[in-house]
Each structure stands twice: as structure tokens, then as C-alpha cells.
Design a protein around this motif. Sequence first.
Motif, PDB file in Angstrom:
ATOM      1  N   ASP A 274      35.416  22.104  56.919  1.00  0.00           N
ATOM      2  CA  ASP A 274      36.619  22.936  56.858  1.00  0.00           C
ATOM      3  C   ASP A 274      36.614  23.812  55.616  1.00  0.00           C
ATOM      4  OD1 ASP A 274      37.647  21.833  59.212  1.00  0.00           O
ATOM      5  OD2 ASP A 274      38.654  20.219  58.123  1.00  0.00           O
ATOM      6  N   THR A 275      36.141  23.250  54.505  1.00  0.00           N
ATOM      7  CA  THR A 275      36.137  23.971  53.227  1.00  0.00           C
ATOM      8  C   THR A 275      34.740  24.001  52.650  1.00  0.00           C
ATOM      9  OG1 THR A 275      38.402  23.245  52.757  1.00  0.00           O
ATOM     10  CG2 THR A 275      37.110  24.051  50.895  1.00  0.00           C
ATOM     11  N   LEU A 276      34.348  25.197  52.214  1.00  0.00           N
ATOM     12  CA  LEU A 276      33.086  25.412  51.512  1.00  0.00           C
ATOM     13  C   LEU A 276      33.407  25.891  50.107  1.00  0.00           C
ATOM     14  CD1 LEU A 276      31.248  27.535  54.224  1.00  0.00           C
ATOM     15  CD2 LEU A 276      31.134  25.048  53.918  1.00  0.00           C
ATOM     16  N   TRP A 277      32.422  25.826  49.243  1.00  0.00           N
ATOM     17  CA  TRP A 277      32.536  26.371  47.893  1.00  0.00           C
ATOM     18  C   TRP A 277      31.345  27.290  47.652  1.00  0.00           C
ATOM     19  CZ3 TRP A 277      36.678  25.551  44.747  1.00  0.00           C
ATOM     20  CH2 TRP A 277      37.563  24.551  45.150  1.00  0.00           C
ATOM     21  N   ALA A 278      31.623  28.514  47.213  1.00  0.00           N
ATOM     22  CA  ALA A 278      30.573  29.500  46.963  1.00  0.00           C
ATOM     23  C   ALA A 278      30.639  29.967  45.518  1.00  0.00           C
ATOM     24  CB  ALA A 278      30.745  30.693  47.901  1.00  0.00           C
ATOM     25  N   ALA A 279      29.503  30.378  44.996  1.00  0.00           N
ATOM     26  CA  ALA A 279      29.445  30.911  43.634  1.00  0.00           C
ATOM     27  C   ALA A 279      30.294  32.175  43.542  1.00  0.00           C
ATOM     28  CB  ALA A 279      28.009  31.208  43.231  1.00  0.00           C
ATOM     29  N   ALA A 280      30.921  32.342  42.387  1.00  0.00           N
ATOM     30  CA  ALA A 280      31.814  33.487  42.176  1.00  0.00           C
ATOM     31  C   ALA A 280      31.302  34.379  41.049  1.00  0.00           C
ATOM     32  CB  ALA A 280      33.228  32.995  41.880  1.00  0.00           C
ATOM     33  N   GLY A 281      29.993  34.614  41.028  1.00  0.00           N
ATOM     34  CA  GLY A 281      29.442  35.587  40.096  1.00  0.00           C
ATOM     35  C   GLY A 281      28.989  35.050  38.757  1.00  0.00           C
ATOM     36  N   HIS A 282      29.164  33.765  38.520  1.00  0.00           N
ATOM     37  CA  HIS A 282      28.826  33.151  37.237  1.00  0.00           C
ATOM     38  C   HIS A 282      28.461  31.692  37.499  1.00  0.00           C
ATOM     39  CE1 HIS A 282      29.584  31.310  33.288  1.00  0.00           C
ATOM     40  NE2 HIS A 282      29.291  32.495  32.800  1.00  0.00           N
ATOM     41  N   PRO A 283      27.506  31.114  36.750  1.00  0.00           N
ATOM     42  CA  PRO A 283      27.093  29.727  36.992  1.00  0.00           C
ATOM     43  C   PRO A 283      28.199  28.677  36.878  1.00  0.00           C
ATOM     44  CG  PRO A 283      25.439  30.842  35.684  1.00  0.00           C
ATOM     45  CD  PRO A 283      26.621  31.775  35.780  1.00  0.00           C
ATOM     46  N   HIS A 284      29.318  29.001  36.244  1.00  0.00           N
ATOM     47  CA  HIS A 284      30.434  28.060  36.148  1.00  0.00           C
ATOM     48  C   HIS A 284      31.582  28.404  37.096  1.00  0.00           C
ATOM     49  CE1 HIS A 284      29.304  25.728  32.487  1.00  0.00           C
ATOM     50  NE2 HIS A 284      28.563  26.791  32.282  1.00  0.00           N
TER      51      HIS A 284
ATOM     52  N   HIS B  20      42.722  32.260  47.683  1.00  0.00           N
ATOM     53  CA  HIS B  20      42.344  31.142  46.816  1.00  0.00           C
ATOM     54  C   HIS B  20      41.761  31.668  45.505  1.00  0.00           C
ATOM     55  CE1 HIS B  20      43.066  28.162  49.882  1.00  0.00           C
ATOM     56  NE2 HIS B  20      42.391  28.906  50.738  1.00  0.00           N
ATOM     57  N   SER B  21      42.075  30.991  44.439  1.00  0.00           N
ATOM     58  CA  SER B  21      41.615  31.398  43.116  1.00  0.00           C
ATOM     59  C   SER B  21      40.197  30.925  42.828  1.00  0.00           C
ATOM     60  CB  SER B  21      42.539  30.823  42.036  1.00  0.00           C
ATOM     61  OG  SER B  21      43.833  31.337  42.167  1.00  0.00           O
ATOM     62  N   ILE B  22      39.581  31.590  41.892  1.00  0.00           N
ATOM     63  CA  ILE B  22      38.290  31.161  41.381  1.00  0.00           C
ATOM     64  C   ILE B  22      38.509  29.956  40.479  1.00  0.00           C
ATOM     65  CG2 ILE B  22      36.433  31.821  39.788  1.00  0.00           C
ATOM     66  CD1 ILE B  22      36.590  34.627  41.022  1.00  0.00           C
ATOM     67  N   VAL B  23      37.627  28.979  40.607  1.00  0.00           N
ATOM     68  CA  VAL B  23      37.674  27.761  39.797  1.00  0.00           C
ATOM     69  C   VAL B  23      36.522  27.822  38.800  1.00  0.00           C
ATOM     70  CG1 VAL B  23      37.403  25.241  39.864  1.00  0.00           C
ATOM     71  CG2 VAL B  23      38.689  26.416  41.675  1.00  0.00           C
ATOM     72  N   ILE B  24      36.821  27.542  37.545  1.00  0.00           N
ATOM     73  CA  ILE B  24      35.781  27.463  36.528  1.00  0.00           C
ATOM     74  C   ILE B  24      35.426  25.998  36.328  1.00  0.00           C
ATOM     75  CG2 ILE B  24      35.174  27.907  34.107  1.00  0.00           C
ATOM     76  CD1 ILE B  24      35.381  30.453  35.777  1.00  0.00           C
ATOM     77  N   LEU B  25      34.169  25.679  36.573  1.00  0.00           N
ATOM     78  CA  LEU B  25      33.694  24.306  36.421  1.00  0.00           C
ATOM     79  C   LEU B  25      33.462  23.989  34.943  1.00  0.00           C
ATOM     80  CD1 LEU B  25      31.034  24.385  39.282  1.00  0.00           C
ATOM     81  CD2 LEU B  25      33.263  23.271  39.349  1.00  0.00           C
ATOM     82  N   PRO B  26      33.796  22.771  34.521  1.00  0.00           N
ATOM     83  CA  PRO B  26      33.571  22.402  33.125  1.00  0.00           C
ATOM     84  C   PRO B  26      32.087  22.335  32.779  1.00  0.00           C
ATOM     85  CG  PRO B  26      34.389  20.517  34.368  1.00  0.00           C
ATOM     86  CD  PRO B  26      34.444  21.710  35.280  1.00  0.00           C
ATOM     87  N   GLN B  27      31.276  21.935  33.752  1.00  0.00           N
ATOM     88  CA  GLN B  27      29.826  21.914  33.593  1.00  0.00           C
ATOM     89  C   GLN B  27      29.260  23.007  34.487  1.00  0.00           C
ATOM     90  OE1 GLN B  27      28.511  19.746  31.352  1.00  0.00           O
ATOM     91  NE2 GLN B  27      30.586  19.016  30.998  1.00  0.00           N
ATOM     92  N   THR B  28      28.009  23.327  34.291  1.00  0.00           N
ATOM     93  CA  THR B  28      27.384  24.367  35.102  1.00  0.00           C
ATOM     94  C   THR B  28      27.374  24.000  36.578  1.00  0.00           C
ATOM     95  OG1 THR B  28      25.415  25.726  35.439  1.00  0.00           O
ATOM     96  CG2 THR B  28      25.042  23.472  34.763  1.00  0.00           C
ATOM     97  N   GLY B  29      27.422  25.013  37.415  1.00  0.00           N
ATOM     98  CA  GLY B  29      27.295  24.833  38.854  1.00  0.00           C
ATOM     99  C   GLY B  29      26.032  25.503  39.351  1.00  0.00           C
TER     100      GLY B  29
ATOM    101  N   MET C 174      19.211  43.388  42.245  1.00  0.00           N
ATOM    102  CA  MET C 174      19.644  43.570  43.629  1.00  0.00           C
ATOM    103  C   MET C 174      21.075  43.087  43.873  1.00  0.00           C
ATOM    104  SD  MET C 174      17.301  45.090  45.314  1.00  0.00           S
ATOM    105  CE  MET C 174      16.247  45.919  44.159  1.00  0.00           C
ATOM    106  N   THR C 175      21.478  42.028  43.167  1.00  0.00           N
ATOM    107  CA  THR C 175      22.790  41.450  43.442  1.00  0.00           C
ATOM    108  C   THR C 175      23.836  41.796  42.391  1.00  0.00           C
ATOM    109  OG1 THR C 175      22.425  39.357  42.264  1.00  0.00           O
ATOM    110  CG2 THR C 175      21.692  39.469  44.575  1.00  0.00           C
ATOM    111  N   GLY C 176      23.403  42.006  41.162  1.00  0.00           N
ATOM    112  CA  GLY C 176      24.354  42.176  40.069  1.00  0.00           C
ATOM    113  C   GLY C 176      24.773  40.846  39.464  1.00  0.00           C
ATOM    114  N   TYR C 177      24.169  39.769  39.934  1.00  0.00           N
ATOM    115  CA  TYR C 177      24.497  38.422  39.459  1.00  0.00           C
ATOM    116  C   TYR C 177      23.240  37.719  38.963  1.00  0.00           C
ATOM    117  CZ  TYR C 177      28.474  39.286  42.609  1.00  0.00           C
ATOM    118  OH  TYR C 177      29.561  39.828  43.247  1.00  0.00           O
ATOM    119  N   ALA C 178      23.443  36.771  38.049  1.00  0.00           N
ATOM    120  CA  ALA C 178      22.342  35.929  37.589  1.00  0.00           C
ATOM    121  C   ALA C 178      22.120  34.794  38.588  1.00  0.00           C
ATOM    122  CB  ALA C 178      22.662  35.345  36.214  1.00  0.00           C
ATOM    123  N   ILE C 179      20.895  34.293  38.645  1.00  0.00           N
ATOM    124  CA  ILE C 179      20.601  33.120  39.461  1.00  0.00           C
ATOM    125  C   ILE C 179      21.545  31.995  39.041  1.00  0.00           C
ATOM    126  CG2 ILE C 179      18.871  31.321  39.893  1.00  0.00           C
ATOM    127  CD1 ILE C 179      16.731  33.506  39.728  1.00  0.00           C
ATOM    128  N   GLY C 180      22.081  31.300  40.018  1.00  0.00           N
ATOM    129  CA  GLY C 180      23.047  30.239  39.744  1.00  0.00           C
ATOM    130  C   GLY C 180      24.479  30.711  39.895  1.00  0.00           C
TER     131      GLY C 180
END
Length: 165
Positions: free
Chosen positions: A130-140, A27-36, A101-107
Motif C-alpha cells: 500500500d505504501t512505498l518510500w522513494a528517495a527525495a533527492g538526497h541520501p537522507h 505527503h511531506s518529505i521525511v529526513i532520516l536520522p541516518q543515511t538512506g 543525467m538525473t541532477g541527484y547523487a547516487i543514494g
Amino acid sequence: MSVESVASLPESAQRVARLLQELGHDHSIVILPQTGKTSAEAAQGLGCQVAQIAKSIIFRRLADNAPVLVIASGVNRVDETKVASLVGELGKADARYVREMTGYAIGGVCPIGHTVKPNMLIDQDLFQYDTLWAAAGHPHAVFPLSPQQLASMTGAPVADIALRA
């Protein structure tokens, strides 16, 4: 995800996309139009339930300053007493600690690909979807996966970590 579409992602999301490809995640990464940054914002942008957001919360274990990652349902508050009983006494993690510790920003903290391998726990409540959504390294940036894929990717134990009324 094609090389061209990976290249169009923010740098931290590109790193996650490469990790997902290495894991065979289809599955591809989805970029949200607003912050997530919050579960509610992400769910609104995706048109899913807030409970389907697999939010990553970082704590600091006091005994050794090690990171502790709790992947919780977006509707749940984490019961720090329950988590501490499983991994040791916890402290708060500030933005700098999370980034180091993570290499990622909060959010944008992804469940995989951390700078320092954290102690992890997965909220058992996530397994009702059945389906979850997880952050992919960026708030969007987010990506879809099943609870089983989350457990497989992270190797994290599943636990009751939710604060119950």
C-alpha cells in the motif's frame, strides 16, 4: 509541506518538495536520522519492510547513451537481461553520469525531476504494498507514496524486472 519546512530541507530535496507540491502530492518529505543510501538503511530508519523501498537504479543505454531508470523493490536485484530486452542493451552508470543525467547523487535519486528524462521501468513487485518510500533527492530524504502514485507521477510502464533464483 509548508514553505518553512521546505526551506529547512537540503537543496536537492527542496527541488523534489516543490515538484511534489506541483503534482498535488499531499505527503511531506521525511529526513532520516541516518543515511538512506541503501534500501536496508532506509527501511531501518522508517520502520518498514525493505521491499517497500522503491529504489532508483540508473543504467546507461549503450545505443544512444540515454539514461534508463529502473525503480525496483528494495529486496530485488535487477535482472539486466530483462531490462535490456525492454529498452536496449545496457551499460553501467558511474556517479558522474548519474549526477549529470538525473541532477541527484547516487543514494538520493528521486523517481521524478531528472535533468534528462530517462527511459523508465517500475518493478511489478512494488504493487503488492500500500505504501512505498522513494528517495527525495538526497541520501537522507525520502517520501511516501502508493505504487499507483508512482506510476502516475512517472508515466513509467510496470514490468517484471527482478532477478529470480
